[in-house]
Design an enzyme around this catalytic site. Structure first.
Site, PDB file in Angstrom:
ATOM      1  N   ASN A   1       0.859  -1.180   0.000  1.00 39.41           N
ATOM      2  CA  ASN A   1       0.000   0.000   0.000  1.00 39.41           C
ATOM      3  C   ASN A   1       0.897   1.233   0.000  1.00 39.41           C
ATOM      4  O   ASN A   1       2.119   1.143   0.123  1.00 39.41           O
ATOM      5  CB  ASN A   1      -0.975  -0.014   1.183  1.00 39.41           C
ATOM      6  CG  ASN A   1      -0.283   0.008   2.537  1.00 39.41           C
ATOM      7  OD1 ASN A   1       0.695   0.725   2.745  1.00 39.41           O
ATOM      8  ND2 ASN A   1      -0.790  -0.795   3.471  1.00 39.41           N
TER       9      ASN A   1
ATOM     10  N   GLU B   1       3.275   1.675   3.010  1.00 36.98           N
ATOM     11  CA  GLU B   1       4.380   0.716   2.998  1.00 36.98           C
ATOM     12  C   GLU B   1       5.399   1.093   1.933  1.00 36.98           C
ATOM     13  O   GLU B   1       6.623   1.004   2.149  1.00 36.98           O
ATOM     14  CB  GLU B   1       3.844  -0.687   2.746  1.00 36.98           C
ATOM     15  CG  GLU B   1       3.000  -1.239   3.886  1.00 36.98           C
ATOM     16  CD  GLU B   1       2.189  -2.473   3.493  1.00 36.98           C
ATOM     17  OE1 GLU B   1       1.764  -3.213   4.397  1.00 36.98           O
ATOM     18  OE2 GLU B   1       1.970  -2.683   2.273  1.00 36.98           O
TER      19      GLU B   1
ATOM     20  N   ASP C   1      -5.933  -8.404   1.137  1.00 34.77           N
ATOM     21  CA  ASP C   1      -6.039  -9.848   0.888  1.00 34.77           C
ATOM     22  C   ASP C   1      -6.891 -10.113  -0.346  1.00 34.77           C
ATOM     23  O   ASP C   1      -6.572 -10.990  -1.164  1.00 34.77           O
ATOM     24  CB  ASP C   1      -6.671 -10.547   2.095  1.00 34.77           C
ATOM     25  CG  ASP C   1      -5.822 -10.442   3.352  1.00 34.77           C
ATOM     26  OD1 ASP C   1      -4.601 -10.269   3.218  1.00 34.77           O
ATOM     27  OD2 ASP C   1      -6.388 -10.533   4.450  1.00 34.77           O
TER      28      ASP C   1
END
Length: 475
Positions: free
Chosen positions: A196, A199, A265
């Site tokens: 993301n 990150e 996920d």
């Protein structure tokens, strides 16, 4: 643009290795405050257990009809046994290493009226001693898989990513990684990394613009020998970066956001399923973007079904509008042109939206099939209008314009004039409201040079943001 196709996901066998956990939810009403401490009392009426982490990735793939094998580490406890049963029921082939002296990672969320009041984590970091036999469980299954997913939640399961990546590459199996932490070098050689934006910036530094993000992404790809990089950016959508290919920007598709838990996920699950079923990377990313828009509209770590994806695809073809970045605008304009649609462009400060603006934008929309409203940023408005403007900041001005039925896309620009943006977008029609000639409109020469049209729309009397502001100040 051709409609996205949903393949037969049963042909996709995905092997997932990573941090598995049990997501536990306690739901109940809360009508009293405890006399013992200033905290609400929850009368638990429902308990729910779901596979989380890498288990949630597996559940998402299984929900699409894909074949899934899952390898991870659990404790020798009831939570680990329950997690195994939940996965078995979903048709997922799981093979866990049992850590004798560590608990299964469990996250307990206490919920009331669809709000999370408390989260309690039960976990201890796994180390090399806890997953000593992990490779023995992975290697026999790997040659049968079409995709390897490494789902890293920094819980210690993935001690040696390089061994797994290199073994997969020796079989020609693409490796998709959902990364964690500030050291991406451990994922060197992966086919796709899906950080993301937080990150990503923690590793490469703050990105000041779209181009800066792309540039830093390309540097990371070269440094780590990655096949591609997909940066998920929340309300700004996703950006796919590949060497020697134009970046692809996809705007966010969520209509309402209830819970972002597990959205990453779902993204990597759809990516793996699409690539495992033989689809291209751009197609996989496009469908993953739609899936993310669906799943964040649900509570908790949720899945997306094939029927929901079909509805999202249909909606995508008939409803693609809203606030976009400049690069995302270029993408949607390209799609609109491929569909034979005429693009109309107007610009301004739109500080206080009034009846004149609404009527003007309605007339502007009638000049073509799609209307772009380019909005001056706050700094740009201040330079043009003075230190007391704007009255409303850019996010509020964009939100109001997005809500108007006549407006398709809203984009901001920081220049004093829209000429640079006009040179990129090349609208079919440039419109402006007022009582001047078409030749006096800023950017008219640019539009006419490539064969576009410039139109002056009628001026609405007694409608002016400046006069409204002055009247308010006089009061």
């Amino acid at each position: 643009m051709e409609m996205l196709a949903i393949p037969h996901f049963a042909s996709a066998h995905v092997l997932i290795v990573g941090d598995v956990m049990l997501d536990r939810y306690w739901h109940g009403s809360s009508n009293r405050v405890s006399p013992e401490a200033p905290v609400p009392i929850i009368n638990v009426s429902e308990e729910e257990d779901r596979p989380g982490g890498a288990g949630n990735v597996a559940i998402n793939i299984a929900a699409l009809g894909g074949q899934v094998s899952l390898v991870g580490v659990v404790g020798d406890d009831d939570a680990g046994a329950l997690l195994k049963r939940r996965l078995d029921i979903a048709g997922i082939r799981s093979d866990f290493h049992i850590a004798k002296f560590k608990p299964t990672i469990t996250k307990l969320r206490v919920m009331s009226r669809h709000q999370q009041l408390l989260r309690i984590d039960f976990e201890e970091q796994f180390d090399a001693d806890d997953n000593l036999n992990l490779e023995d469980k992975v290697f026999p299954v790997l040659p049968k898989a079409k995709i390897l997913v490494l789902s890293d939640y920094a819980k210690g399961t993935l001690q040696d990513c390089q061994t797994l990546i290199q073994r997969a590459k020796s079989f020609g199996i693409p490796v998709l990684v959902d990364p964690k932490g500030g050291d991406f070098s451990r994922y060197q050689g992966a086919s796709l990394l899906t950080p993301n934006i937080n990150e990503f910036e923690a590793v490469v530094g703050h990105c000041t613009s779209e181009q800066d993000l792309i540039s830093k992404g390309l540097q990371l790809i070269a440094k780590l020998e990655l096949g591609a990089l997909l940066v998920t950016r929340g309300e700004m959508g996703m950006t796919l970066i590949r060497a020697r290919q134009p970046a692809i920007h996809l705007p966010a598709r969520a209509r309402e956001v209830y819970d972002v838990t597990g959205a990453g996920d779902t993204v990597i699950a759809v990516l793996a399923s699409m690539l495992g079923a033989g689809q291209s990377m751009p197609e996989a990313v496009a469908l993953a973007n739609l899936a993310a828009g669906v799943v964040v509209g649900k509570m908790g770590a949720a899945t997306v079904s094939v029927s929901e994806l079909r509805r999202a695809i249909h909606s995508e073809q008939t409803y693609d509008r809203g606030i976009v970045s400049e690069e995302q605008l270029m993408h949607v304009v390209e799609v609109a042109r491929a569909n034979g649609e005429r693009i109309v462009f107007t610009n301004g400060c739109f500080d206080i939206i009034h009846a004149g603006h609404v009527r003007y934008l309605n007339d502007a929309r009638k000049q073509g099939d799609r209307l772009i409203v380019a909005l001056n940023t706050d700094a740009s408005v201040t330079r043009l209008k003075g230190p007391n403007r704007p009255i409303n900041p850019i996010d509020r001005r964009m939100a109001v314009l997005e809500g108007l039925e006549s407006v398709d896309w809203v984009v901001s620009f920081d220049d004093d004039t829209p000429e640079r943006l006009l040179s990129r977008v090349k609208p079919d029609v440039l419109v402006k409201g007022g009582d001047y000639n078409a030749d006096q409109i800023v950017g008219s020469e640019i539009v006419k040079a490539y064969g576009g049209k410039v139109k002056v729309l009628r001026f609405f009397e007694n409608c002016s943001t400046t006069s409204i502001v002055n009247r308010i100040r006089q009061q």
